[in-house]
Design a protein around this motif. Structure first.
Motif, PDB file in Angstrom:
ATOM      1  N   ALA A  43       7.810   0.793 -20.514  1.00 47.53           N
ATOM      2  CA  ALA A  43       6.923   0.061 -21.416  1.00 47.53           C
ATOM      3  C   ALA A  43       7.306  -1.410 -21.543  1.00 47.53           C
ATOM      4  O   ALA A  43       6.465  -2.249 -21.840  1.00 47.53           O
ATOM      5  N   ALA A  44       8.559  -1.733 -21.280  1.00 46.96           N
ATOM      6  CA  ALA A  44       9.016  -3.120 -21.356  1.00 46.96           C
ATOM      7  C   ALA A  44       8.729  -3.896 -20.070  1.00 46.96           C
ATOM      8  O   ALA A  44       8.986  -5.094 -19.994  1.00 46.96           O
ATOM      9  N   GLY A  45       8.214  -3.211 -19.051  1.00 40.34           N
ATOM     10  CA  GLY A  45       7.893  -3.876 -17.788  1.00 40.34           C
ATOM     11  C   GLY A  45       8.988  -3.805 -16.741  1.00 40.34           C
ATOM     12  O   GLY A  45       8.843  -4.357 -15.656  1.00 40.34           O
ATOM     13  N   ASN A  46      10.094  -3.126 -17.036  1.00 39.91           N
ATOM     14  CA  ASN A  46      11.170  -2.967 -16.054  1.00 39.91           C
ATOM     15  C   ASN A  46      10.738  -1.964 -14.999  1.00 39.91           C
ATOM     16  O   ASN A  46      10.160  -0.927 -15.322  1.00 39.91           O
ATOM     17  N   LYS A  47      11.029  -2.263 -13.738  1.00 36.94           N
ATOM     18  CA  LYS A  47      10.607  -1.401 -12.638  1.00 36.94           C
ATOM     19  C   LYS A  47      11.815  -0.763 -11.964  1.00 36.94           C
ATOM     20  O   LYS A  47      12.829  -1.425 -11.736  1.00 36.94           O
ATOM     21  N   PHE A  48      11.662   0.530 -11.646  1.00 40.90           N
ATOM     22  CA  PHE A  48      12.721   1.291 -11.005  1.00 40.90           C
ATOM     23  C   PHE A  48      12.160   2.060  -9.826  1.00 40.90           C
ATOM     24  O   PHE A  48      11.096   2.656  -9.925  1.00 40.90           O
ATOM     25  N   GLU A  49      12.890   2.047  -8.714  1.00 42.25           N
ATOM     26  CA  GLU A  49      12.512   2.862  -7.554  1.00 42.25           C
ATOM     27  C   GLU A  49      13.101   4.253  -7.729  1.00 42.25           C
ATOM     28  O   GLU A  49      14.271   4.393  -8.071  1.00 42.25           O
ATOM     29  N   ILE A  50      12.299   5.258  -7.500  1.00 42.70           N
ATOM     30  CA  ILE A  50      12.733   6.646  -7.631  1.00 42.70           C
ATOM     31  C   ILE A  50      12.988   7.203  -6.236  1.00 42.70           C
ATOM     32  O   ILE A  50      12.134   7.112  -5.358  1.00 42.70           O
ATOM     33  N   THR A  51      14.167   7.762  -6.043  1.00 42.37           N
ATOM     34  CA  THR A  51      14.503   8.407  -4.774  1.00 42.37           C
ATOM     35  C   THR A  51      15.079   9.784  -5.061  1.00 42.37           C
ATOM     36  O   THR A  51      15.482  10.084  -6.177  1.00 42.37           O
ATOM     37  N   PHE A  52      15.115  10.603  -4.029  1.00 39.44           N
ATOM     38  CA  PHE A  52      15.697  11.936  -4.122  1.00 39.44           C
ATOM     39  C   PHE A  52      16.697  12.085  -2.986  1.00 39.44           C
ATOM     40  O   PHE A  52      16.390  11.754  -1.837  1.00 39.44           O
ATOM     41  N   ASP A  53      17.898  12.582  -3.290  1.00 41.92           N
ATOM     42  CA  ASP A  53      18.888  12.780  -2.239  1.00 41.92           C
ATOM     43  C   ASP A  53      18.627  14.096  -1.516  1.00 41.92           C
ATOM     44  O   ASP A  53      17.648  14.786  -1.786  1.00 41.92           O
ATOM     45  N   ALA A  54      19.499  14.442  -0.588  1.00 39.96           N
ATOM     46  CA  ALA A  54      19.311  15.633   0.251  1.00 39.96           C
ATOM     47  C   ALA A  54      19.279  16.935  -0.559  1.00 39.96           C
ATOM     48  O   ALA A  54      18.661  17.915  -0.142  1.00 39.96           O
ATOM     49  N   THR A  55      19.908  16.923  -1.722  1.00 36.85           N
ATOM     50  CA  THR A  55      19.928  18.133  -2.556  1.00 36.85           C
ATOM     51  C   THR A  55      18.753  18.170  -3.537  1.00 36.85           C
ATOM     52  O   THR A  55      18.613  19.120  -4.288  1.00 36.85           O
ATOM     53  N   GLY A  56      17.935  17.107  -3.534  1.00 35.97           N
ATOM     54  CA  GLY A  56      16.780  17.058  -4.423  1.00 35.97           C
ATOM     55  C   GLY A  56      17.057  16.393  -5.755  1.00 35.97           C
ATOM     56  O   GLY A  56      16.196  16.369  -6.626  1.00 35.97           O
ATOM     57  N   LYS A  57      18.267  15.835  -5.896  1.00 32.49           N
ATOM     58  CA  LYS A  57      18.616  15.167  -7.146  1.00 32.49           C
ATOM     59  C   LYS A  57      17.891  13.819  -7.235  1.00 32.49           C
ATOM     60  O   LYS A  57      17.944  13.005  -6.321  1.00 32.49           O
ATOM     61  N   ARG A  58      17.232  13.605  -8.357  1.00 33.96           N
ATOM     62  CA  ARG A  58      16.482  12.365  -8.573  1.00 33.96           C
ATOM     63  C   ARG A  58      17.425  11.233  -8.951  1.00 33.96           C
ATOM     64  O   ARG A  58      18.359  11.417  -9.737  1.00 33.96           O
ATOM     65  N   GLN A  59      17.174  10.053  -8.371  1.00 35.53           N
ATOM     66  CA  GLN A  59      17.955   8.862  -8.685  1.00 35.53           C
ATOM     67  C   GLN A  59      16.997   7.695  -8.898  1.00 35.53           C
ATOM     68  O   GLN A  59      15.931   7.642  -8.289  1.00 35.53           O
ATOM     69  N   GLU A  60      17.377   6.777  -9.767  1.00 30.41           N
ATOM     70  CA  GLU A  60      16.568   5.585 -10.001  1.00 30.41           C
ATOM     71  C   GLU A  60      17.420   4.336  -9.779  1.00 30.41           C
ATOM     72  O   GLU A  60      18.576   4.287 -10.191  1.00 30.41           O
ATOM     73  N   PHE A  61      16.805   3.366  -9.137  1.00 25.47           N
ATOM     74  CA  PHE A  61      17.457   2.079  -8.882  1.00 25.47           C
ATOM     75  C   PHE A  61      16.511   0.973  -9.283  1.00 25.47           C
ATOM     76  O   PHE A  61      15.293   1.129  -9.207  1.00 25.47           O
ATOM     77  N   LYS A  62      17.051  -0.148  -9.703  1.00 26.33           N
ATOM     78  CA  LYS A  62      16.221  -1.302 -10.050  1.00 26.33           C
ATOM     79  C   LYS A  62      15.339  -1.633  -8.850  1.00 26.33           C
ATOM     80  O   LYS A  62      15.803  -1.700  -7.723  1.00 26.33           O
ATOM     81  N   TYR A  63      14.041  -1.793  -9.091  1.00 24.98           N
ATOM     82  CA  TYR A  63      13.077  -2.063  -8.012  1.00 24.98           C
ATOM     83  C   TYR A  63      12.966  -3.551  -7.774  1.00 24.98           C
ATOM     84  O   TYR A  63      12.786  -4.330  -8.716  1.00 24.98           O
ATOM     85  N   HIS A  64      13.087  -3.946  -6.518  1.00 23.30           N
ATOM     86  CA  HIS A  64      12.938  -5.349  -6.119  1.00 23.30           C
ATOM     87  C   HIS A  64      11.769  -5.436  -5.162  1.00 23.30           C
ATOM     88  O   HIS A  64      11.726  -4.741  -4.163  1.00 23.30           O
ATOM     89  N   GLU A  65      10.818  -6.291  -5.507  1.00 19.19           N
ATOM     90  CA  GLU A  65       9.630  -6.435  -4.644  1.00 19.19           C
ATOM     91  C   GLU A  65       9.897  -7.313  -3.459  1.00 19.19           C
ATOM     92  O   GLU A  65      10.711  -8.126  -3.404  1.00 19.19           O
TER      93      GLU A  65
END
Length: 65
Positions: A43-65
């Motif tokens: 809601a604050a406008g911060n963007k995160f990239e969502i990825t999943f590792d080989a085991t299916g665990k979700r991870q989020e990283f700061k998104y850079h365009e």
């Protein structure tokens, strides 16, 4: 046909803006795909990239365009 496509694009843009506004007002995140990446925007406008590792665990990283 071009006019119909242009009108449709305008309608879709307005719907997207309305959904973003409602999500922001309620404090909810928005999820979408951009450049073949899953993105969560809080809601604050911060963007995160969502990825999943080989085991299916979700991870989020700061998104850079």
């Amino acid at each position: 046909m071009f006019t119909n496509r242009k009108q449709l694009q305008e309608i879709l843009n307005k719907a997207s803006q309305h959904a973003r506004k409602q999500a922001k007002e309620s404090g909810a995140s928005i999820y979408y795909i951009k450049n073949n990446k899953r993105v969560r925007e809080d809601a604050a406008g911060n963007k995160f990239e969502i990825t999943f590792d080989a085991t299916g665990k979700r991870q989020e990283f700061k998104y850079h365009e």
